[in-house]
Design an enzyme around this catalytic site. Structure first.
Site, PDB file in Angstrom:
ATOM      1  N   HIS A 189      -3.285  -2.082 -16.074  1.00 13.04           N
ATOM      2  CA  HIS A 189      -2.145  -2.257 -16.983  1.00 13.04           C
ATOM      3  C   HIS A 189      -1.854  -0.991 -17.775  1.00 13.04           C
ATOM      4  CE1 HIS A 189      -1.826  -6.829 -16.818  1.00 13.04           C
ATOM      5  NE2 HIS A 189      -0.721  -6.285 -16.364  1.00 13.04           N
ATOM      6  N   ARG A 296      10.018  -9.742   0.697  1.00  9.52           N
ATOM      7  CA  ARG A 296       8.855 -10.110   1.519  1.00  9.52           C
ATOM      8  C   ARG A 296       8.306 -11.438   0.991  1.00  9.52           C
ATOM      9  NH1 ARG A 296       7.796  -4.157   1.547  1.00  9.52           N
ATOM     10  NH2 ARG A 296       7.285  -3.552   3.680  1.00  9.52           N
ATOM     11  N   ARG A 332      13.440 -12.247   4.050  1.00  5.58           N
ATOM     12  CA  ARG A 332      12.734 -12.341   5.334  1.00  5.58           C
ATOM     13  C   ARG A 332      11.834 -13.576   5.301  1.00  5.58           C
ATOM     14  NH1 ARG A 332       8.739  -7.584   6.959  1.00  5.58           N
ATOM     15  NH2 ARG A 332       7.378  -8.520   5.413  1.00  5.58           N
ATOM     16  N   GLU A 431      11.410  -4.613  15.037  1.00  7.43           N
ATOM     17  CA  GLU A 431      10.101  -3.993  14.807  1.00  7.43           C
ATOM     18  C   GLU A 431       9.340  -3.794  16.097  1.00  7.43           C
ATOM     19  OE1 GLU A 431       8.195  -5.556  10.952  1.00  7.43           O
ATOM     20  OE2 GLU A 431       8.993  -7.359  11.883  1.00  7.43           O
ATOM     21  N   ASN A 454       7.845   0.548   9.717  1.00  4.64           N
ATOM     22  CA  ASN A 454       6.379   0.580   9.608  1.00  4.64           C
ATOM     23  C   ASN A 454       5.758   0.016  10.885  1.00  4.64           C
ATOM     24  OD1 ASN A 454       7.113   1.232   7.021  1.00  4.64           O
ATOM     25  ND2 ASN A 454       6.597  -0.756   6.152  1.00  4.64           N
ATOM     26  N   ASP A 455       6.254  -1.157  11.285  1.00  8.18           N
ATOM     27  CA  ASP A 455       5.728  -1.764  12.505  1.00  8.18           C
ATOM     28  C   ASP A 455       6.320  -1.124  13.749  1.00  8.18           C
ATOM     29  OD1 ASP A 455       3.756  -3.664  11.866  1.00  8.18           O
ATOM     30  OD2 ASP A 455       5.284  -4.958  10.989  1.00  8.18           O
ATOM     31  N   ARG A 465      -1.095   1.076  12.493  1.00  6.55           N
ATOM     32  CA  ARG A 465      -0.598   1.658  11.237  1.00  6.55           C
ATOM     33  C   ARG A 465      -1.660   1.757  10.149  1.00  6.55           C
ATOM     34  NH1 ARG A 465       3.682  -3.028   9.110  1.00  6.55           N
ATOM     35  NH2 ARG A 465       3.260  -2.458   6.965  1.00  6.55           N
ATOM     36  N   CYS A 502      14.306  -1.257   6.435  1.00  5.28           N
ATOM     37  CA  CYS A 502      13.562  -1.699   5.252  1.00  5.28           C
ATOM     38  C   CYS A 502      12.112  -1.244   5.310  1.00  5.28           C
ATOM     39  CB  CYS A 502      13.668  -3.207   5.092  1.00  5.28           C
ATOM     40  SG  CYS A 502      13.017  -4.107   6.506  1.00  5.28           S
TER      41      CYS A 502
END
Ligand code: PEP
Ligand code: MG
Length: 574
Positions: A189, A296, A332, A431, A454-455, A465, A502
């Protein structure tokens, strides 16, 4: 010296070194009931004093930051009155004849150690919060007076072994120009508050207090993660230049982040944010995001021991849609499996989880999961501009099956007389190599594409990855990935549909330039990257970028692509 950048920026000031005062703890036991009653009263008074101090911290935090940031300290108030803590202290005073100070100290350590031993990084970091609360109670029991960072009247960089979240929120930024701590991570925090305050900070330096003295001139370079103690004239001049450049950069981004993402020659694209919960919408909007390109939803499932109900999901999606006030919200459906697990769903043991029973593949076996989610989405879509998309699609059959499920859900909702959006747009993530190769077909049966780079990178290149041993081979700018993305964007345009990205690539300067040249319509990224990417797009000339990217598509290697794009970026910023 080096450390972890908790909050970016540059500061030059004199050092204010906070040495931990060692509070003497009375270890002798109490002798009788009267003494125990006295110690109990001492503890009760300390709780009351702590409550008052925390209320002050909350008030100052609300004034300087916002009501939301003050929630950290409202949570501290709850910890203060948490029976686990209170019972532990009382047991030590009454059962083990400890004096109040020792009882508070040991109870704090016990609760903090319990939290620190947990697997979950977020809960581990909460150990620091309970130490903060317990430390305050202990100070109030022993009469120890704290140094308040609210009372500083010189420009300083604060050095400490550790800072509590409340120390941080109490810093008066007119005087405190940054801080350095020997311990701590990016998700504590203390670090989160520093980022929200825009206060440069470096944490986790290891021993630094034995190198820095009160009053030393220091350079806190939280752009590269360096701390220079007593810099030479040359180092000081370099730091001043760096500070000026940094401030100029911040001013520039601040000035453009709310403007449209339009290139110099008038080509317009959308820049939007990625979120994991409805609360993240605020950061997206504050950074100039024009909507959300990826929600997500798996995070709703990951933090709950049971499957989240339709109602819980409906509320979450509706809250996000309303926060965006009509701006697009691409949600998604559940993308679980691969490297993401959730306690509420049991998975088979698999040899290749990334190629296994994951994402859209599991829906058809688990209608009890996908149907409540789809019903919640259809209902929430009546309250805002919601678009839905599916993860890990490899074939048209999957889209057809999803459309059947959607029709079933609509029929049920109609029969139940529940309000929903009949025309919620349906898109797909791209993807997998299969989705790229068949993009011309998929483009005919969906409303939009969103490329998950990413995928896509891992599947096009067959490079895991998450595997550090082959991290250098994981190249989102590999010519094969670029050409796959071009196929997708071109296929969507041919059908009059749009394509977004994305994955992380959209928020990366090199990636964004390439995607702009490939004709991408929507760029979705973490909120913090939005100002930089908008600025880059606004400085670019799309005709020139297209020309260079076209050339890149003829290259043999990633290295050639990277070098050419770096040159182009320099040209854009020149
Ligand atoms: C992607 O794969 O690029 C993506 C956006 O999805 P995730 O990172 O959640 O797998
Ligand atoms: Mg993905």
């Amino acid at each position: 010296m080096k450390g972890i950048i908790a909050s970016p920026g540059v500061a030059i000031a004199s050092a204010f070194v906070m040495k931990q005062t060692v509070v003497e703890i009375d270890m002798t036991p109490t002798a009788n009931e009267t003494e125990r009653a006295e110690q109990e009263q001492l503890f009760r008074d300390a709780i009351a004093a702590t409550e008052q101090q925390l209320n002050e911290v909350i008030e100052i935090t609300e004034q300087r930051l916002s009501a939301k940031e003050a929630d950290v300290f409202r949570a501290h108030l709850m910890m203060l009155f948490d029976p686990t803590f209170e019972d532990a202290v009382m047991e030590k005073i009454n059962g083990s004849a400890m004096k109040a100070a020792r009882a508070v100290k040991e109870a704090t350590v016990e609760v903090a150690d319990m939290l620190a031993s947990l697997d979950d990084e977020y809960l581990r970091e909460r150990a620091a919060d309970i130490r903060d609360v317990g430390g305050r109670v202990l100070d109030n029991v022993t009469g120890n007076v704290r140094v308040s960072l609210n009372d500083l009247r010189d420009e300083v960089v604060v050095f400490a072994n550790d800072l509590t979240p409340s120390d941080t929120a109490m810093m008066d930024m007119n005087y405190v120009k940054g801080f350095v701590t020997e311990v701590g991570g990016r998700t504590s925090h203390t670090s989160i508050i520093a980022r929200i305050m825009g206060l440069p900070a470096i944490v986790g330096t290891g021993d630094i207090l034995s190198h820095v003295k009160h009053g030393d001139t220091v350079v806190l370079d939280a752009v590269d993660g360096d701390i220079v103690i007593n810099p030479t004239a040359e180092e000081l001049a370099a730091a001043e230049a760096k500070l000026e450049k940094y401030l100029e950069h911040v001013r520039e981004l601040d000035a453009v982040k709310m403007l449209p993402a339009e290139t110099k020659d008038g080509h317009h694209v959308e820049v939007v944010g990625n979120i994991a919960s409805p609360a993240d919408c605020k950061g997206v909007l504050e950074n100039g995001g024009e909507g959300v390109g990826l929600f997500r939803t798996e995070f709703l499932y990951m933090k709950s021991p049971e499957l989240p109900s339709e109602e819980v999901q409906f509320e979450a999606y509706k809250t996000a849609a309303e926060a965006l006030e009509g701006r697009p919200l691409v949600i998604r459906t559940l993308d679980i499996g691969g490297d993401k697990a959730a306690d509420c769903i049991s998975f088979p043991a698999e040899m290749n989880p990334f190629l296994g029973w994951r994402a859209v593949r599991m829906y058809f076996d688990r209608l009890d999961i996908i149907k409540p989610q789809m019903r919640a989405l259809l209902r929430a879509a009546a309250y805002g501009n919601i678009l839905v998309m599916f993860p890990m699609i490899i074939s048209a059959e999957e889209i057809f099956k999803m459309k059947e499920i959607i029709e079933e859900c609509k029929a049920e909702l109609r029969a139940e007389g529940k309000e929903f959006n009949e025309n919620m747009p349906i898109g797909t993530m791209v993807e997998t190599p299969a989705a790229c190769i068949n993009a011309d077909k998929l483009a005919q049966i969906v409303d939009f594409f969103s490329i998950g780079t990413n995928d896509l990178t891992q599947y096009v290149l067959a490079v895991d990855r998450g595997n550090e041993a082959i991290a250098a081979m994981y190249q989102p700018l590999h010519p094969a990935v670029l050409r796959a993305m071009k196929m997708v964007i071109d296929a969507s345009h041919k059908e009059g549909k749009w394509t977004g990205v994305c994955g992380e690539l959209a928020g990366d300067e090199r990636g964004a330039v390439i995607l702009l040249g490939l004709g991408l319509d929507e760029f979705s990224m973490s909120a913090g990257s939005i100002p930089t990417i908008k600025n880059l797009i606004r400085r670019a000339n799309v005709a020139r970028v297209r020309e260079v990217v076209e050339e890149c598509l003829t290259y043999f290697t990633t290295e050639e692509v990277t070098a050419r794009i770096d040159k182009l970026i320099e040209e854009i910023y020149a």
